[in-house]
Design a protein around this motif. Structure first.
Motif, mmCIF file in Angstrom:
data_model
loop_
_atom_site.group_PDB
_atom_site.id
_atom_site.type_symbol
_atom_site.label_atom_id
_atom_site.label_comp_id
_atom_site.label_asym_id
_atom_site.label_seq_id
_atom_site.Cartn_x
_atom_site.Cartn_y
_atom_site.Cartn_z
ATOM 1 N N ARG A 29 -26.742 -6.331 -14.155
ATOM 2 C CA ARG A 29 -27.648 -6.522 -15.304
ATOM 3 C C ARG A 29 -27.038 -5.943 -16.580
ATOM 4 O O ARG A 29 -27.215 -6.496 -17.660
ATOM 5 C CB ARG A 29 -29.003 -5.879 -15.027
ATOM 6 C CG ARG A 29 -29.839 -6.721 -14.082
ATOM 7 C CD ARG A 29 -31.253 -6.177 -13.995
ATOM 8 N NE ARG A 29 -32.108 -7.071 -13.251
ATOM 9 C CZ ARG A 29 -32.970 -6.669 -12.327
ATOM 10 N NH1 ARG A 29 -33.109 -5.388 -12.060
ATOM 11 N NH2 ARG A 29 -33.718 -7.549 -11.692
ATOM 12 N N ASP A 70 -16.429 -8.717 -10.165
ATOM 13 C CA ASP A 70 -16.897 -7.538 -9.438
ATOM 14 C C ASP A 70 -17.598 -7.938 -8.146
ATOM 15 O O ASP A 70 -18.162 -7.090 -7.452
ATOM 16 C CB ASP A 70 -17.893 -6.740 -10.297
ATOM 17 C CG ASP A 70 -17.160 -5.937 -11.359
ATOM 18 O OD1 ASP A 70 -15.940 -5.738 -11.192
ATOM 19 O OD2 ASP A 70 -17.808 -5.528 -12.335
ATOM 20 N N GLN A 88 -19.006 -6.103 -4.623
ATOM 21 C CA GLN A 88 -19.248 -4.673 -4.767
ATOM 22 C C GLN A 88 -20.325 -4.363 -5.799
ATOM 23 O O GLN A 88 -20.926 -3.302 -5.770
ATOM 24 C CB GLN A 88 -17.967 -3.960 -5.219
ATOM 25 C CG GLN A 88 -16.842 -4.044 -4.207
ATOM 26 C CD GLN A 88 -15.522 -4.235 -4.908
ATOM 27 O OE1 GLN A 88 -15.194 -3.502 -5.816
ATOM 28 N NE2 GLN A 88 -14.791 -5.250 -4.492
ATOM 29 N N ALA A 89 -20.535 -5.317 -6.709
ATOM 30 C CA ALA A 89 -21.420 -5.025 -7.827
ATOM 31 C C ALA A 89 -22.841 -4.743 -7.355
ATOM 32 O O ALA A 89 -23.365 -5.400 -6.482
ATOM 33 C CB ALA A 89 -21.428 -6.196 -8.796
ATOM 34 N N LYS A 90 -23.443 -3.745 -7.929
ATOM 35 C CA LYS A 90 -24.853 -3.450 -7.690
ATOM 36 C C LYS A 90 -25.655 -4.197 -8.749
ATOM 37 O O LYS A 90 -25.146 -4.493 -9.827
ATOM 38 C CB LYS A 90 -25.104 -1.944 -7.827
ATOM 39 C CG LYS A 90 -24.303 -1.093 -6.860
ATOM 40 C CD LYS A 90 -25.005 -1.004 -5.494
ATOM 41 C CE LYS A 90 -24.279 -0.118 -4.519
ATOM 42 N NZ LYS A 90 -22.976 -0.630 -4.087
ATOM 43 N N LEU A 91 -26.918 -4.466 -8.429
ATOM 44 C CA LEU A 91 -27.743 -5.244 -9.357
ATOM 45 C C LEU A 91 -27.838 -4.568 -10.729
ATOM 46 O O LEU A 91 -27.728 -5.242 -11.755
ATOM 47 C CB LEU A 91 -29.136 -5.461 -8.756
ATOM 48 C CG LEU A 91 -30.047 -6.388 -9.554
ATOM 49 C CD1 LEU A 91 -29.408 -7.762 -9.765
ATOM 50 C CD2 LEU A 91 -31.400 -6.540 -8.867
ATOM 51 N N ALA A 92 -27.973 -3.245 -10.747
ATOM 52 C CA ALA A 92 -28.104 -2.555 -12.039
ATOM 53 C C ALA A 92 -26.853 -2.766 -12.887
ATOM 54 O O ALA A 92 -26.936 -3.020 -14.091
ATOM 55 C CB ALA A 92 -28.343 -1.066 -11.813
ATOM 56 N N LYS A 93 -25.699 -2.713 -12.241
ATOM 57 C CA LYS A 93 -24.431 -2.898 -12.967
ATOM 58 C C LYS A 93 -24.303 -4.356 -13.423
ATOM 59 O O LYS A 93 -23.816 -4.637 -14.527
ATOM 60 C CB LYS A 93 -23.266 -2.500 -12.058
ATOM 61 C CG LYS A 93 -21.966 -2.434 -12.799
ATOM 62 C CD LYS A 93 -20.926 -1.609 -12.062
ATOM 63 C CE LYS A 93 -19.593 -1.751 -12.764
ATOM 64 N NZ LYS A 93 -18.672 -2.665 -12.083
ATOM 65 N N LEU A 119 -22.701 -11.058 -10.461
ATOM 66 C CA LEU A 119 -22.586 -10.766 -9.023
ATOM 67 C C LEU A 119 -21.583 -11.689 -8.349
ATOM 68 O O LEU A 119 -20.939 -11.332 -7.377
ATOM 69 C CB LEU A 119 -23.959 -10.916 -8.345
ATOM 70 C CG LEU A 119 -24.979 -9.830 -8.698
ATOM 71 C CD1 LEU A 119 -26.373 -10.224 -8.204
ATOM 72 C CD2 LEU A 119 -24.582 -8.489 -8.101
#
Ligand SMILES: Nc1ncnc2c1ncn2[C@@H]1O[C@H](COP(=O)(O)OP(=O)(O)OP(=O)(O)O)[C@@H](O)[C@H]1O
Ligand SMILES: [Mg+2]
Length: 244
Positions: free
Chosen positions: A119, A109, A112-117, A105
């Motif tokens: 992980r 990225d 913009q990064a989402k937690l799922a991405k 995070l």
């Protein structure tokens, strides 16, 4: 080949103590540069000037030809500068996976990064350093060697172009050191440039394309590992002045 990273006349003074003293060097794309020197030589401070955890008192840091030393650490991380910390500070109650997701995070990225991405990226990095089977453990359940790998995975999850490693082999036995050397070589094979601080001379000699030596904050040598380790000035820095 132009430099990926360039340090120009970097100096850092702490309350009158010159921890890094007018140091200049470059890091080429795909290069492994070893950084050595006695305790207190200024190695960690130099890495902090590059990663942005400390500001230089004088001098400049350039990354991909841009002056970056006024950027905060998170901006430099997004440009592609990743580091490990000599004093490791994992979130003890968080899983191994989520400790590394934090790195993702914070990194390239970032924003913009989402937690799922994050992980997903963390899983890739943990697999890469050999911690794939430990992802659901809490970070404080890892032993010393596991924590060193966790620190590496966190930095790799940032997807750096330059990886700054601060004593990732400290406290490891020779088998574990060999394993970490292999991981660092694999990182370089992905095209990442590496600056690695290490006290274990045998390890740093076999790993590095080039060695840079600091002593009392000053650069006293920069060259091939063979030439640098045979340099009388370097030997004297390590062993102290010979008595007459
Ligand atoms: N935040 C700080 N405030 C004041 N002095 C500091 C600070 N950080 C480092 N120093 C001092 O700057 C000098 C260089 O420290 P640094 O941690 O960079 O050395 P090092 O080469 O990484 O040593 P080691 O091999 O022990 O990790 C030391 O004298 C240290 O005490
Ligand atoms: Mg240090």
């Amino acid at each position: 080949m132009t430099a990926l990273l360039e340090v120009r006349h970097a100096t850092r003074i702490f309350d009158g103590l010159v921890a890094v003293d007018d140091v200049s060097f470059t890091l080429a794309p795909g290069e492994i540069l070893g950084l050595i020197g006695p305790n207190g030589a200024g190695k960690t401070t130099l890495i902090s000037l590059i990663s942005g955890t400390l500001a230089p008192s004088e001098g400049e840091i350039l990354f991909q030809d841009e002056v970056i030393n006024r950027l905060p650490a998170f901006r430099r991380a997004r440009l592609g500068i990743g580091r490990t910390f000599q004093i490791m500070r994992p979130f003890p109650g968080l899983s191994v996976l989520d400790n590394v997701a934090v790195g993702a995070l914070f990194g390239r990225d970032g924003g913009q990064a989402k937690l799922a991405k994050a992980r997903e990226q963390a899983r890739v990095s943990l697999e890469f350093v050999g911690l794939g089977k430990d992802i659901d453990k809490r970070a404080d359940e890892l032993g010393g060697p596991g924590r060193k790998r966790l620190e590496l995975a966190k930095a790799l999850a940032m997807q750096p172009k330059v990886l700054l490693c601060d004593e990732v082999m400290a406290g490891l036995n020779h088998v574990e050191i060999e394993e970490v050397i292999e991981i660092i070589r694999k990182v370089r094979d992905q095209g990442i440039s590496i600056l690695v601080i290490e006290h274990v001379i045998k390890a740093i000699k076999s790993l590095s394309d080039r060695l840079l030596v600091l002593h009392h904050g000053e650069k006293i040598a920069d060259g091939t590992p063979e030439a640098v380790l045979a340099n009388p000035i370097v030997i004297e820095a390590y062993l102290g002045k010979k008595r007459a």
